[in-house]
Enzyme design. Structure first.
Site, short mmCIF file in Angstrom:
data_model
loop_
_atom_site.label_atom_id
_atom_site.label_comp_id
_atom_site.label_asym_id
_atom_site.label_seq_id
_atom_site.Cartn_x
_atom_site.Cartn_y
_atom_site.Cartn_z
N HIS A 130 0.84 -1.20 0.00
CA HIS A 130 0.00 0.00 0.00
C HIS A 130 0.88 1.25 0.00
CE1 HIS A 130 -3.28 2.72 1.52
NE2 HIS A 130 -2.24 3.31 2.11
N GLU A 131 1.89 1.28 0.85
CA GLU A 131 2.77 2.45 0.92
C GLU A 131 3.56 2.62 -0.37
OE1 GLU A 131 2.27 4.49 3.15
OE2 GLU A 131 1.09 3.21 4.47
N HIS A 134 1.45 4.37 -2.87
CA HIS A 134 1.46 5.83 -2.69
C HIS A 134 2.65 6.45 -3.42
CE1 HIS A 134 -1.84 6.92 -0.11
NE2 HIS A 134 -1.48 6.11 0.87
N GLU A 199 -6.18 7.33 -0.64
CA GLU A 199 -6.08 6.12 0.18
C GLU A 199 -6.76 4.94 -0.51
OE1 GLU A 199 -4.39 5.41 3.00
OE2 GLU A 199 -3.55 7.41 2.74
#
Length: 294
Positions: A130-131, A134, A199
């Protein structure tokens, strides 16, 4: 769809700035406010990663000091076709993580000690993916542009209170007063809407990188539950950084709020489970290739 929504929100923020700029500061005040906001946020864009990592006393680790964590980030970065980011460890019992850095070539991923202690390897992989999403989506740049426009609107509102604003606008003094009070709130709502949209997009991107949406869904459930009862003292002291984390570290409620920087965790988990179902269906629909003797 999330990219379209982000673009529309950015367009709305730009339109709001132009309208408020004319109502409050006229053309000259609008240019001054935008210039000041760009200068401040340019400094933040180039230096925010160092500031945030120092704020959380994050310690850089490598293949020797944290082989499992470093190796996992390395494996996921390779899958995502990203340069290897710097890896940091934050001493906090609350499981959480964040990414920072102005671009993929200058990125960093930070995980708390609580994340490594309380989650399985698969769940940690979901969080790190997930990071990395980003980073791949350049969300730092998106949020910097948003912050620039929101900051400029806030400055224009201050101009109105201190200098009286542009009385030549169609609504006169009433227009100045309304713009000064309502515009900063509207800008904040749009800014938070963009943050929540990014997000959702990082959840999808992270699930695609790991190939396992349910890993992230399980991780979000555990992190959300832990964040409600375990304090992150540095985050509590620096609430402006809360939007960086995968889950709000400030004991956030589970529902979507206008003033929340994070989407509802339940909504995020639901979307990830739907994505897992879609991926299983797509895999089942692919015909099996038989060998020469099949």
């Amino acid at each position: 769809m999330n990219y379209v929504r982000t673009a529309l929100l950015l367009a709305a923020m730009t339109g709001l700035f132009l309208a408020v700029g004319y109502m409050i500061g006229g053309q000259g005040g609008m240019v001054i406010a935008l210039g000041l906001a760009i200068a401040m946020n340019a400094f933040a864009y180039w230096n925010s990663d160092k500031v945030v990592l120092r704020m959380y006393n994050a310690q850089e680790v490598d293949a020797r000091t944290a082989p499992e964590l470093y190796g996992l980030v390395q494996e996921l970065a390779r899958k995502a076709n990203l340069p290897m980011p710097r890896v940091y460890l934050v001493q906090s019992d609350q499981p959480n993580a964040f990414a920072t850095g102005r671009n993929p070539e200058n990125a960093a991923v930070a995980a708390t000690t609580g994340l490594l202690r309380r989650l399985s390897r698969e769940e940690v992989a979901g969080v790190l993916a997930h990071e990395l999403a980003h980073i791949k989506n350049r969300d730092t740049l998106t949020m910097t542009i948003t912050a620039t426009l929101a900051g400029a609107i806030g400055m224009l509102a201050n101009f109105a209170f201190f200098f009286g604003g542009n009385r030549d606008n169609p609504l006169g003094a009433v227009g100045v007063l309304l713009a000064a009070i309502v515009a900063p709130i509207a800008a904040m709502l749009v800014q938070m809407g963009i943050s929540r949209t990014r997000e959702y997009e990082a959840d999808r991107g992270g699930a695609e990188i790991s190939g396992q949406p349910l890993w992230l869904a399980s991780a979000l459930e555990k992190i959300d539950r832990s964040a409600r009862v375990i304090d992150n003292h540095r985050a509590e002291a620096n609430p402006a950084t809360a939007h960086l984390f995968i889950i709000n570290p400030l004991h956030a409620h589970s529902y979507d709020s206008l003033f929340s920087t994070h989407p509802s965790t339940a909504n995020r988990i639901r979307r990830l489970r739907e994505m897992a179902t879609e991926m299983r269906g797509a895999a089942a629909a692919v015909p099996v290739r038989r060998g020469p003797w099949g």
